[in-house]
Design an enzyme around this catalytic site. Structure first.
Site, PDB file in Angstrom:
ATOM      1  N   GLY A  72       0.835  -1.210   0.000  1.00  0.00           N
ATOM      2  CA  GLY A  72       0.000   0.000   0.000  1.00  0.00           C
ATOM      3  C   GLY A  72       0.859   1.245   0.000  1.00  0.00           C
ATOM      4  O   GLY A  72       2.059   1.172  -0.273  1.00  0.00           O
ATOM      5  N   ASN A  73       0.259   2.378   0.277  1.00  0.00           N
ATOM      6  CA  ASN A  73       1.037   3.609   0.381  1.00  0.00           C
ATOM      7  C   ASN A  73       0.386   4.532   1.411  1.00  0.00           C
ATOM      8  O   ASN A  73      -0.665   4.213   1.965  1.00  0.00           O
ATOM      9  CB  ASN A  73       1.182   4.281  -0.988  1.00  0.00           C
ATOM     10  CG  ASN A  73      -0.162   4.649  -1.573  1.00  0.00           C
ATOM     11  OD1 ASN A  73      -0.884   5.473  -1.036  1.00  0.00           O
ATOM     12  ND2 ASN A  73      -0.530   3.995  -2.681  1.00  0.00           N
ATOM     13  N   HIS A  74       1.018   5.665   1.657  1.00  0.00           N
ATOM     14  CA  HIS A  74       0.591   6.532   2.760  1.00  0.00           C
ATOM     15  C   HIS A  74      -0.508   7.527   2.392  1.00  0.00           C
ATOM     16  O   HIS A  74      -0.789   8.433   3.163  1.00  0.00           O
ATOM     17  CB  HIS A  74       1.791   7.326   3.298  1.00  0.00           C
ATOM     18  CG  HIS A  74       2.770   6.464   4.028  1.00  0.00           C
ATOM     19  ND1 HIS A  74       2.428   5.722   5.132  1.00  0.00           N
ATOM     20  CD2 HIS A  74       4.085   6.204   3.784  1.00  0.00           C
ATOM     21  CE1 HIS A  74       3.483   5.063   5.554  1.00  0.00           C
ATOM     22  NE2 HIS A  74       4.504   5.330   4.747  1.00  0.00           N
ATOM     23  N   ALA A 123      -3.828   7.532  -5.201  1.00  0.00           N
ATOM     24  CA  ALA A 123      -2.456   7.040  -5.325  1.00  0.00           C
ATOM     25  C   ALA A 123      -2.559   5.535  -5.614  1.00  0.00           C
ATOM     26  O   ALA A 123      -2.581   4.716  -4.693  1.00  0.00           O
ATOM     27  CB  ALA A 123      -1.699   7.299  -4.035  1.00  0.00           C
TER      28      ALA A 123
END
Ligand code: CTP
Length: 403
Positions: free
Chosen positions: A212-214, A280
């Site tokens: 995943g990402n932030h 994102a």
């Protein structure tokens, strides 16, 4: 959230039996998140008490130019009241008040306030059927409409006199719906559908792990709110996010992976006027998702990744009437890379966040953007809250679609 949320509304009440319904009007406005002040004609207090209305509106009710009972005879400033309001509604509006309004008479606080009002004014007539049909009443209504006031027509039914005909004040729900629709239809994105993607995507490795990402989703949620405030019907497709939104015009669709986001976006794209892809999205996902939790064994673990579908590029390839906006998050060669993306993905506008700018990017409440359009016109903006950034982005979109 209603379009009336945060609006300052002045409710004027005149002396008709329908005044008892005004309590519901005040209540609906309050429930919709509006601030309400009530101005009454002195005679209307025979039909409904100021106490009821001040309790419901959570504000003192004014009916005279000064309060005799108050020790220092407090002045009720009609100009201040009128200028406070974002909109004024006079309901019920009797034949007498309509006549005075149309002639500019101001022998009570409500009429003086009306005459001072610069905001949109709505009026909901209520009277007996013969009074409603009388040429003088019609003349008053026509005059008021010609001044730019908006009439919420009376309906037909049984009247207080026992007669049946036209003259009943519109029902409170219908009055609210009329005003909401009127405000909405004057907004620049009314009747348009806007699609927004937000947040991160999670790509499963096994049943408990993911890549995943932030991304917090904040920018996308602010864009959705702004689009709704401009009157658009919004489809917000979001990855996992703690952000919340409650607005009658926003439909939120939760997804997890890039493939789910792709599917959801394509379900709606055909009818969309403006699509803004701020999510994102993971560029890669595990080629094989393990059916069982991966056990630790060796010193290293290799997970083979494959590309996800580029949602934005797929929309660019299918673009017909849509205005397509993409985001770019760059660390170096920001302008050149963004221009390349704009062309490659067939976009109308690209929003560049440079990670070199302090306060821009993921998880912050602020952002610093540069907008690049199809003709490679570049507009740079200062560091702002994401709410303000969303406004800047829509200002540019409106400029471009109306050019
Ligand atoms: N995007 C998308 N689908 C993907 C990847 C990205 O829709 N699978 C969208 C994002 O929502 C964003 C834009 O494409 O609007 C970002 O473009 P991208 O080329 O992915 O930018 P980067 O992730 O910064 O890519 P690169 O690694 O090429 O710089």
């Amino acid at each position: 959230m209603s379009i009336l949320s945060g609006k300052k509304i002045l409710v004027g009440i005149t002396a008709g039996i329908a005044a008892y319904k005004s309590a519901h009007i005040v209540r609906y406005f309050i429930k919709a998140g509006a601030q309400v002040k009530v101005v009454m004609t002195p005679a209307s207090k025979d039909f409904i008490t100021p106490l009821t209305l001040s309790t419901l509106s959570k504000n003192p009710v004014a009916s005279t130019f000064y309060d005799k009972e108050e020790e220092n005879e407090l002045w009720n400033n009609h100009v201040e009241l009128a200028l406070w309001a974002d909109l004024m509604i006079i309901a019920p509006a009797t034949a007498n008040t309509l006549s005075k309004m149309s002639n500019g008479t101001c022998d009570n606080l409500l009429l003086a306030t009306y005459l001072s009002a610069k905001c949109p004014v709505y009026f909901a007539p209520a009277m007996d059927l013969d009074m409603y049909q009388h040429p003088s009443t019609k003349k008053s209504m026509d005059a008021l409409i010609s001044f730019g006031n908006k009439m919420i027509p009376a309906t037909s039914g049984e009247l207080a006199s026992g007669l049946i005909g036209k003259g009943r004040m519109a029902e409170p729900e219908d009055i609210i719906a009329f005003i909401e629709k009127d405000i909405l239809s004057s907004l620049p994105l009314y009747g348009k559908k806007v699609l927004i993607t937000a947040g991160p995507t999670y790509e499963a490795i096994d049943p408990v792990r993911f890549i995943g990402n932030h991304s917090s989703g904040k920018m996308g949620f602010e864009l959705a709110k702004q689009a709704a405030n401009l009157g658009a019907e919004v489809i917000l497709i979001t990855g996992v996010s703690n952000e919340t939104v409650s607005h009658a015009l926003i439909k939120r669709i939760d997804v997890v992976s890039a493939q789910e986001m792709y599917n959801a976006v394509h379900l709606y794209y055909k009818d969309i006027a403006i699509a803004i892809l701020s999510a994102a999205v993971a560029d890669y996902k595990p080629k094989h998702v393990a059916a069982q939790k991966i056990k630790k064994k060796d010193a290293t673990l290799t997970i083979e990744l494959e590309k996800t579908k580029d949602i934005l590029a797929s929309l660019g390839a299918q673009k017909k009437h849509q205005f397509l906006v993409g985001f770019a998050l760059e660390t170096n060669n920001a302008l050149e890379n963004s221009k390349g993306k704009l062309k490659r993905k067939n976009l109308d506008l690209i929003v560049l966040n440079s990670l070199q700018d302090k306060g821009a990017g993921f998880k912050t409440a602020t952002n610093k953007i540069t907008l690049i359009d199809k003709l490679e016109n570049i507009s740079e903006f200062s560091l702002k809250s994401k709410t303000e950034v969303a406004k800047d982005i829509f200002n540019e979109i409106l400029k471009q679609i109306n050019a």
